[in-house]
Motif scaffolding. Structure first.
Motif, PDB file in Angstrom:
ATOM      1  N   THR A   5       0.827  -1.210   0.000  1.00 16.68           N
ATOM      2  CA  THR A   5       0.000   0.000   0.000  1.00 16.68           C
ATOM      3  C   THR A   5       0.859   1.257   0.000  1.00 16.68           C
ATOM      4  OG1 THR A   5      -0.226  -0.126   2.404  1.00 16.68           O
ATOM      5  CG2 THR A   5      -2.066  -0.980   1.080  1.00 16.68           C
ATOM      6  N   LEU A   6       2.157   1.118   0.299  1.00 15.87           N
ATOM      7  CA  LEU A   6       3.032   2.284   0.170  1.00 15.87           C
ATOM      8  C   LEU A   6       3.119   2.709  -1.290  1.00 15.87           C
ATOM      9  CD1 LEU A   6       5.838   1.068   2.587  1.00 15.87           C
ATOM     10  CD2 LEU A   6       4.180   2.890   3.035  1.00 15.87           C
ATOM     11  N   HIS A   7       2.987   1.732  -2.186  1.00 17.43           N
ATOM     12  CA  HIS A   7       3.174   1.958  -3.620  1.00 17.43           C
ATOM     13  C   HIS A   7       1.855   2.080  -4.376  1.00 17.43           C
ATOM     14  CE1 HIS A   7       3.869   0.743  -7.805  1.00 17.43           C
ATOM     15  NE2 HIS A   7       5.137   1.005  -7.655  1.00 17.43           N
ATOM     16  N   TRP A   8       0.791   1.528  -3.855  1.00 17.08           N
ATOM     17  CA  TRP A   8      -0.420   1.289  -4.647  1.00 17.08           C
ATOM     18  C   TRP A   8      -1.104   2.573  -5.117  1.00 17.08           C
ATOM     19  CZ3 TRP A   8      -5.713   0.113  -2.089  1.00 17.08           C
ATOM     20  CH2 TRP A   8      -5.946   0.968  -1.025  1.00 17.08           C
ATOM     21  N   GLN A   9      -2.078   2.355  -5.994  1.00 19.14           N
ATOM     22  CA  GLN A   9      -2.844   3.469  -6.548  1.00 19.14           C
ATOM     23  C   GLN A   9      -3.949   3.920  -5.600  1.00 19.14           C
ATOM     24  OE1 GLN A   9      -2.519   4.772  -9.736  1.00 19.14           O
ATOM     25  NE2 GLN A   9      -4.316   6.055  -9.788  1.00 19.14           N
ATOM     26  N   GLY A  10      -4.503   2.979  -4.826  1.00 18.01           N
ATOM     27  CA  GLY A  10      -5.523   3.363  -3.853  1.00 18.01           C
ATOM     28  C   GLY A  10      -6.952   3.285  -4.347  1.00 18.01           C
ATOM     29  N   MET A  11      -7.217   2.347  -5.268  1.00 17.42           N
ATOM     30  CA  MET A  11      -8.587   2.184  -5.784  1.00 17.42           C
ATOM     31  C   MET A  11      -9.267   1.044  -5.034  1.00 17.42           C
ATOM     32  SD  MET A  11      -7.410   2.580  -9.692  1.00 17.42           S
ATOM     33  CE  MET A  11      -8.878   3.010 -10.567  1.00 17.42           C
ATOM     34  N   ASP A  17      -2.318   4.149   3.514  1.00 16.25           N
ATOM     35  CA  ASP A  17      -1.398   3.013   3.490  1.00 16.25           C
ATOM     36  C   ASP A  17      -1.473   2.340   4.848  1.00 16.25           C
ATOM     37  OD1 ASP A  17       0.841   3.890   5.270  1.00 16.25           O
ATOM     38  OD2 ASP A  17       1.057   5.451   3.747  1.00 16.25           O
ATOM     39  N   ALA A  18      -0.981   1.118   4.895  1.00 21.31           N
ATOM     40  CA  ALA A  18      -1.217   0.284   6.077  1.00 21.31           C
ATOM     41  C   ALA A  18      -0.426   0.727   7.295  1.00 21.31           C
ATOM     42  CB  ALA A  18      -0.922  -1.176   5.743  1.00 21.31           C
ATOM     43  N   THR A  19       0.446   1.718   7.151  1.00 23.40           N
ATOM     44  CA  THR A  19       1.104   2.227   8.365  1.00 23.40           C
ATOM     45  C   THR A  19       0.059   2.821   9.315  1.00 23.40           C
ATOM     46  OG1 THR A  19       1.577   4.406   7.407  1.00 23.40           O
ATOM     47  CG2 THR A  19       3.272   2.702   7.142  1.00 23.40           C
ATOM     48  N   ARG A  20      -1.082   3.246   8.761  1.00 18.83           N
ATOM     49  CA  ARG A  20      -2.138   3.748   9.658  1.00 18.83           C
ATOM     50  C   ARG A  20      -2.607   2.650  10.606  1.00 18.83           C
ATOM     51  NH1 ARG A  20      -6.358   7.043   5.793  1.00 18.83           N
ATOM     52  NH2 ARG A  20      -4.844   8.362   4.715  1.00 18.83           N
TER      53      ARG A  20
END
Lengths: 531, 183
Positions: free
Chosen positions: A99-105, A222-225
């Motif tokens: 998720t650091l890299h992803w587009q977020g859809m 991103d999953a750091t949240r």
């Protein structure tokens, strides 16, 4: 500076392998339920303050430093199928995962996706249906702070609005909408895991335009949240500790420990009551295969022989060109309009198609400048010619599962810890090729209606993967044909669960992360009930 | 077309120097802060080096840009300071460019007339070189100098606006502009 404590947690209830979205969400839920949770992550914890430098590396040609450190002996792999599979192009090992890299859809899969065998006679049904996942989808949208609208006539039923309002359509969306209307194609908004409004955790999107591969503002989920939230709830998240294998008890019914290695080369055993594998669609089956034992010579949880098999991805199909008018591209790095009109399949002749209208077609002025061989006024003229009137459509296309597409071990090569590297064996079948051709046909019709000069087409020969690794530890009710049950627990080992897209039975054509999150929440509920 | 200090700071945000978080504009005061990077041997960008960069920008930038010298200084100084490793590469590439100028023309790059400056870049093959921070002379000059300055300009809102893009990639220009039609 002293090294962080990477020794095992005593009396852990849950050990999660992988700190991407699936692992982080499971850890967060179980920690907040009061369980002692440890997360073991192979990659590092990235410094958020370095995101702008990563953005420069992305934006500027010449510096080949991997944006998120992927590559090298740790990440070695073999691409062994008919089609080259560039495995490290978009996955990330580290706290936050890909998720650091992803587009977020973030779309929900359709009702039909869960029963393609019953409806179409293709592949297999999932052991859960849309109604089973519906409350988890709602919770996942909440967890990922999804910005969306209920204007999609093709979407499955939903009970409440998205947590945040959708991003409004772009100027180029309005051009596409007119053309689509002429062709009888309905368009609608896109659910984005990206803040359209500020929250306590992050600002609203500020339009850096580099969502993929890096969002400097943190407005993109991103999953750091969830890692941060899990830690606040008492979980330990230990980075740079690649798990080497899982060990089981004498009965072969339970996992006893995850064996991991620290950067200093020390090996430890993390014991726990429950284990969750959440290392992605490649490393999860690889770890099961690496955990072979006398009792399980074909790898752990592999009584079905399905571990690593049925590897699927989504294929990209696209058409692009230029108009004789300005199209206002490259302001943002995400899309705001799609059409799911061609998603559900009428019969077994094709897979699902998800159409996208891009907001970032063509080069930006700086891209042209940095690759040009002219300077000064000539360069500016070149930039003015090269930027400003591009349009493009993309699509995700479904690939149905086939046993021969698989992740296996290449025993002729080893990683930095001496373990056989994963081998990706991947090919396209005729139905997938036909589906890509159908997507191109629709895209070409829309661009022609727009009056575009078509300059490029990505069809069945030029297509590539969307880096959505699915299917390699599939769900099912039959222990002889699947790896995990409807609660994501392995059939073979009572305290081992798997979270992530590796459990998908079929892949549809929706970006998988919302479904990953929904299933992670479902798995967490089941584990919580057992503890 | 006049570049502003805001453009320089915007370009710095795109290249990861100067510190821009969220959508707030960086404060000018930051320029006066001492570097926090732990570096025993920080690179120095003297007046001569700056002159070379300004001379190079005169070749690279279009004639519509009026105040390249101020822009280059505002863009480059914090960049060298905040990213010492990159800064050392820049300083070394400036040295290389000046050496070529002295060897071929007997003068520093900044002392050459406009035509000679452009000819020297062509002679070095900088115009067709692939940018590479670890490459040959032409590739390093392309990476550290030419592309740094071009990126500084065309990743700034004013520079990219020369081609009709007021919110270029790397610049946190908000989420309103993408919705607007052409003027």
């Amino acid at each position: 500076m002293s090294q962080p404590d990477r020794t095992p947690t005593e009396n852990a209830d849950v050990c999660v392998v992988g700190a991407g979205p699936a692992g982080a969400i499971v850890a967060d839920r179980l920690a907040s339920a009061g369980h002692e949770v440890i997360v073991l992550e192979a990659g590092p914890r990235f410094d958020p303050d370095e995101r702008e430098e990563r953005m420069e590396t992305h934006l500027r040609p010449g510096d080949d430093t991997p944006i998120w450190g992927m590559g090298g002996p740790r990440d070695a792999y073999t691409s062994g199928g008919e089609r080259l599979y560039p495995l490290n192009a978009a996955r990330v090992k580290g706290v936050g995962g890909s998720t650091l890299h992803w587009q977020g859809m973030v779309m929900r899969m359709h009702e039909q996706d869960f029963r393609v065998d019953s409806e179409l006679g293709v592949a297999e049904d999932w052991p859960v249906d849309y109604d089973d996942l519906r409350p988890y989808y709602a919770a996942a949208e909440e967890a990922l702070a999804v910005a969306g609208a209920s204007d999609n006539p093709f979407a499955p039923p939903r009970e409440e609005p998205h947590p945040m309002p959708a991003f409004p359509p772009s100027y180029s969306d309005s051009l596409f909408a007119e053309a689509c209307e002429e062709l009888g194609i309905a368009t609608h908004s896109v659910p984005n895991a990206r803040n359209s409004e500020p929250t306590d955790e992050a600002s609203a999107c500020v339009g850096y335009g580099t969502c993929r591969p890096v969002c400097p503002s943190g407005a993109k989920y991103d999953a750091t949240r969830h890692v941060d939230s899990a830690q606040e709830g008492g979980a330990r998240v230990v980075d740079e500790v690649p798990v080497q294998r899982l060990e089981h008890d004498d009965s072969g019914e339970k996992v006893t420990a995850a064996v991991y290695v620290t950067p200093e080369g020390k090996e430890y055993r993390q014991e726990a009551d429950e284990f969750v594998l959440a290392a992605g669609g490649v490393e999860t089956p690889r770890l099961l295969l690496l955990s072979e034992s006398e009792q399980y010579p074909d790898g752990l949880a592999n009584g079905s022989g399905a571990v690593g098999r049925y590897f699927m991805d989504h294929l990209f199909a696209g058409v692009g060109g230029r108009l004789d008018e300005r199209t206002r591209q490259k302001h943002v790095g995400f899309n705001t309009t799609e059409s799911h009109q061609f998603y559900d399949r009428e019969d077994d002749s094709r897979g699902a198609i998800k159409l996208e209208f891009l907001n970032y077609a063509g080069p930006a002025p700086a891209d042209i400048a940095m690759g040009a061989d002219s300077f000064g006024d000539d360069l500016l003229a070149e930039i003015r010619e090269g930027y400003g009137n591009h349009v493009a459509m993309g699509a995700l296309v479904e690939q149905f599962p086939r046993a021969e597409n698989r992740i296996t071990l290449d025993r002729s090569r080893t990683d930095d810890h001496g373990n056989p590297v994963p081998e990706v064996i991947w090919s396209l079948d005729d139905r997938t090729r036909r589906t890509i051709e159908r997507a191109n046909e629709i895209q070409r019709a829309v661009l022609e209606e727009l009056g575009a000069d078509i300059e490029w087409v990505v069809g069945p020969d030029a297509t590539g993967p969307a880096y959505h690794h699915m299917g390699t530890t599939r769900m099912g009710t039959d222990p002889d044909a699947s790896v995990v049950d409807a609660d994501l627990r392995t059939h073979d080992l009572a305290n081992l669960s798997i979270a992530g897209s590796s459990v998908f039975v079929t892949g549809g054509a929706m970006n998988p992360t919302l479904t990953i999150a929904a299933l992670a929440l479902k798995a967490a509920d089941a584990i919580d009930a057992r503890l | 077309m006049r570049l502003t200090r805001r453009d320089a700071l915007a370009a710095l945000s795109a290249v990861g120097a100067g510190g821009v978080a969220g959508c707030s504009a960086p404060s000018a005061a930051r320029d006066d802060e001492t570097t926090t990077a732990s570096d025993a041997n920080p690179p120095e960008l003297g007046e001569d080096e700056l002159e070379t960069l300004v001379a190079l920008a005169a070749v690279l930038y279009p004639s519509e840009v009026e105040n390249a010298a101020e822009f280059v200084e505002a863009y480059v100084r914090p960049r060298v300071r905040d990213r010492p490793e990159h800064g050392r590469g820049m300083v070394a590439a400036i040295e290389t460019l000046d050496e070529y100028a002295e060897n071929l023309e007997g003068e520093r790059y900044a002392a050459l007339d406009a035509a000679a400056r452009e000819e020297l870049l062509a002679y070095m093959a900088v115009d067709t070189a692939d940018p590479d921070p670890d490459g040959d002379d032409d590739e390093r000059v392309r990476y550290y100098l030419v592309n740094d300055l071009l990126f500084g300009l065309y990743a700034s809102p004013t520079g990219a606006s020369l081609a009709g893009l007021e919110n270029p990639p790397g610049y946190p220009g908000g989420t309103a502009s993408y919705q607007k039609g052409p003027e």
